[in-house]
Design an enzyme around this catalytic site. Structure first.
Site, PDB file in Angstrom:
ATOM      1  N   ALA A   1       0.818  -1.215   0.000  1.00  0.00           N
ATOM      2  CA  ALA A   1       0.000   0.000   0.000  1.00  0.00           C
ATOM      3  C   ALA A   1       0.851   1.264   0.000  1.00  0.00           C
ATOM      4  O   ALA A   1       0.382   2.334  -0.380  1.00  0.00           O
ATOM      5  CB  ALA A   1      -0.926  -0.002   1.211  1.00  0.00           C
TER       6      ALA A   1
ATOM      7  N   LYS B   1     -23.498  -6.590  -0.350  1.00  0.00           N
ATOM      8  CA  LYS B   1     -24.101  -6.578  -1.694  1.00  0.00           C
ATOM      9  C   LYS B   1     -25.516  -6.039  -1.695  1.00  0.00           C
ATOM     10  O   LYS B   1     -25.941  -5.371  -2.631  1.00  0.00           O
ATOM     11  CB  LYS B   1     -24.069  -7.981  -2.308  1.00  0.00           C
ATOM     12  CG  LYS B   1     -24.736  -9.068  -1.453  1.00  0.00           C
ATOM     13  CD  LYS B   1     -23.719  -9.918  -0.733  1.00  0.00           C
ATOM     14  CE  LYS B   1     -24.333 -10.630   0.451  1.00  0.00           C
ATOM     15  NZ  LYS B   1     -23.667 -11.842   0.802  1.00  0.00           N
TER      16      LYS B   1
ATOM     17  N   GLY C   1     -17.284 -13.026  -3.064  1.00  0.00           N
ATOM     18  CA  GLY C   1     -16.290 -13.125  -1.978  1.00  0.00           C
ATOM     19  C   GLY C   1     -14.883 -12.770  -2.402  1.00  0.00           C
ATOM     20  O   GLY C   1     -14.586 -11.617  -2.715  1.00  0.00           O
TER      21      GLY C   1
ATOM     22  N   ASP D   1     -29.908 -13.110  -2.932  1.00  0.00           N
ATOM     23  CA  ASP D   1     -28.480 -12.812  -2.768  1.00  0.00           C
ATOM     24  C   ASP D   1     -27.780 -12.765  -4.140  1.00  0.00           C
ATOM     25  O   ASP D   1     -27.018 -11.838  -4.428  1.00  0.00           O
ATOM     26  CB  ASP D   1     -27.857 -13.891  -1.869  1.00  0.00           C
ATOM     27  CG  ASP D   1     -26.363 -13.725  -1.726  1.00  0.00           C
ATOM     28  OD1 ASP D   1     -25.946 -12.822  -0.991  1.00  0.00           O
ATOM     29  OD2 ASP D   1     -25.616 -14.507  -2.359  1.00  0.00           O
TER      30      ASP D   1
ATOM     31  N   LYS E   1     -25.969  -9.506  -6.281  1.00  0.00           N
ATOM     32  CA  LYS E   1     -24.634  -9.518  -6.875  1.00  0.00           C
ATOM     33  C   LYS E   1     -24.704  -9.298  -8.385  1.00  0.00           C
ATOM     34  O   LYS E   1     -23.882  -8.579  -8.956  1.00  0.00           O
ATOM     35  CB  LYS E   1     -23.947 -10.850  -6.560  1.00  0.00           C
ATOM     36  CG  LYS E   1     -23.712 -11.044  -5.061  1.00  0.00           C
ATOM     37  CD  LYS E   1     -23.360 -12.489  -4.735  1.00  0.00           C
ATOM     38  CE  LYS E   1     -23.143 -12.717  -3.260  1.00  0.00           C
ATOM     39  NZ  LYS E   1     -23.153 -14.133  -2.885  1.00  0.00           N
TER      40      LYS E   1
ATOM     41  N   GLY F   1     -16.955 -17.009   3.083  1.00  0.00           N
ATOM     42  CA  GLY F   1     -15.990 -17.480   4.077  1.00  0.00           C
ATOM     43  C   GLY F   1     -15.211 -16.315   4.641  1.00  0.00           C
ATOM     44  O   GLY F   1     -15.015 -15.293   3.964  1.00  0.00           O
TER      45      GLY F   1
HETATM   46  N1  HSE Z   1     -24.664 -16.404   1.294  1.00  0.00           N
HETATM   47  C1  HSE Z   1     -23.671 -16.059   0.340  1.00  0.00           C
HETATM   48  C2  HSE Z   1     -23.338 -17.311  -0.451  1.00  0.00           C
HETATM   49  C3  HSE Z   1     -22.453 -15.540   1.056  1.00  0.00           C
HETATM   50  O1  HSE Z   1     -23.745 -18.407  -0.074  1.00  0.00           O
HETATM   51  O2  HSE Z   1     -22.721 -17.203  -1.494  1.00  0.00           O
HETATM   52  C4  HSE Z   1     -21.577 -14.668   0.227  1.00  0.00           C
HETATM   53  O3  HSE Z   1     -22.225 -13.551  -0.272  1.00  0.00           O
END
Ligand code: HSE
Length: 433
Positions: free
Chosen positions: A33, A103, A132, A199, A203, A300
């Site tokens: 950095a 997200k 992730g 979810d 994204k 994770g």
């Molecule tokens: N619940 C999400 C998944 C976690 O299972 O991909 C990461 O955004």
């Protein structure tokens, strides 16, 4: 150079991972950095046993972090919509740069947040919000900047992919596998977000804006989850040479932009079909580069922290750059966002897998194929299982057609007296061009 001070809000799975990575890799991170990065304060309602926070300044009020005059970067890892929105807006008003993994927040409130950030001349970084640890936002926004992106398709919910994989490989029951994903810390607080595709739609909304330079429009995303997929359909798909995957697909067409999340049959031998368990992958089709595939852990603690910390490093590196020359939030300059419409799902096209339950009588299939023919729907393959029962499952694959025509055909076929119950429909994508 003066160290940069960060405040972490939320010390759950991702917050804990971020804390540990920042501490463990402090030296190497600051070499990258160009400045030291110090954790100045942590806002959390409860301690995380995986983190040694002794000697740290802790508060249970995350807004204290957002207004702390010592802090340069607020790292929002509390999740959810409303408090997170308020927290991020407060941080921006107080001149802080923001890094978030949220997200839902970006997909729903991102336009407003970016506008406020632009006015305050601060950065909002959100790499960890999609897939992730995979640097997909950086790849689209920077690495693929030369391309007109034609479409992208991704497995962007690990929990859903894990459930589909376990159902296919081990014939396990849906609820069982979901429970395990929750125990592993992958599932959302509200598991319907995973199972019903919300979810993934969050994204995909973000990826679509980055790919096509349109404002974030989560409310226009078509969303269908995996809860209706049966082991039977998974099996028939395999027999036809396909695999059922829960995909987010966004595509530029002459009429507008497709933005849809749904279970999809894809050829068994494409790489995406072999992304299993909780892993994520995104296939991007660009006019110059062709297809590129990004694969890795989509959830994770430390995998997501990898993206959060990369964003912190990016913010630190950019702190001295002039605001008009920073990488724009949605990849395109704010004044250059397009007003191309997001298409209703009825106006999108795809091929279809259909499973119907028919009375075992001569002429039934002729009625079905007549209706399909009248709607201009070409049949690609058909399987009728041998049976001694009075009814028989019929499985069909069709060629590409506008969803509106397929809806009409399904309505008419379901109304036939010899067709029993609802027709199961799964969209099919060949991911070839
Ligand atoms: N619940 C999400 C998944 C976690 O299972 O991909 C990461 O955004």
């Amino acid at each position: 150079m003066k160290p940069v001070k960060v405040g972490i809000c939320g010390l759950g799975t991702v917050g804990g991972g971020t804390f540990n990575v920042l501490i463990r890799n402090a030296e190497e991170i600051s070499r990258r950095a160009g400045r030291k990065i110090i954790i100045e304060q942590i806002g959390t309602r409860s301690e995380n046993p995986a983190c040694d926070t002794s000697g740290m300044q802790l508060t249970t009020d995350v807004f204290e972090v957002a207004t702390n005059p010592e802090i340069d970067i607020v790292v929002e890892l509390i999740g959810g919509y409303e408090t997170a929105r308020e927290l991020v807006m407060t941080a921006i008003e107080n001149g802080k740069h923001v890094v978030t993994a949220n997200k839902a927040l970006i997909a729903v409130h991102g336009n407003e947040i970016f506008e406020a950030a632009q006015e305050q001349n601060v950065m909002v970084a959100f790499e960890a919000s999609v897939a992730g640890g995979i640097p997909i936002i950086k790849a689209i926004r920077e690495g693929l900047a030369a391309n007109q992106i034609n479409w992208l398709a991704g497995i962007i919910n690990g929990t859903g992919n894990y459930i589909m994989t376990e159902m296919r490989e081990k014939g396990r029951a849906f609820a069982d596998v979901l429970q395990e994903a929750q125990a592993l810390g992958y599932a959302e607080a509200d598991p319907t977000f995973d199972v019903e595709g919300i979810d993934a739609a969050h994204k995909l909304t973000i990826l679509s804006s980055l790919a096509f330079g349109v404002p974030l429009q989560f409310n226009k995303a078509f969303t269908e989850g995996i809860s209706k997929i049966t082991p039977q359909d998974v099996q028939y798909a395999e027999e036809l040479g396909y695999r059922v995957k829960h995909l987010g697909i966004t595509r530029r067409t002459d009429k507008g932009i497709e933005l849809r999340v749904h279970p999809t049959l894809i050829p068994r031998d494409v790489l995406l079909a072999n992304v299993n368990g909780v892993m994520n992958a995104i296939l991007v089709d660009g006019d110059a580069v062709g297809q590129t595939l990004y694969y890795g852990p989509g959830a994770g603690a430390e995998a997501t922290a990898s993206a959060v910390v990369a964003d912190i490093v990016d913010v630190v590196r950019t702190l001295t750059a002039d605001r008009d020359n920073r990488v724009p939030h949605l990849a395109f300059q704010p004044s250059e966002l397009s007003d191309a419409p997001i298409l209703p799902v009825e106006e999108t096209t795809s091929a279809y897998y259909l499973r119907l339950q028919a009375v075992e009588r001569p002429g039934v299939l002729a009625h079905v194929t007549r209706i399909l023919g009248e709607k201009g729907i070409n049949i690609e393959a058909i399987i009728q299982k041998q049976t001694t029962e009075a009814q028989v499952p019929v499985i069909m694959l069709t060629q590409r057609v506008e969803e509106r025509m397929m809806n009409e055909a399904i309505r008419e076929i379901e109304a036939l007296p010899d067709i029993l119950g609802e027709i199961i429909r799964i969209r099919v994508e060949l991911l070839a061009d």
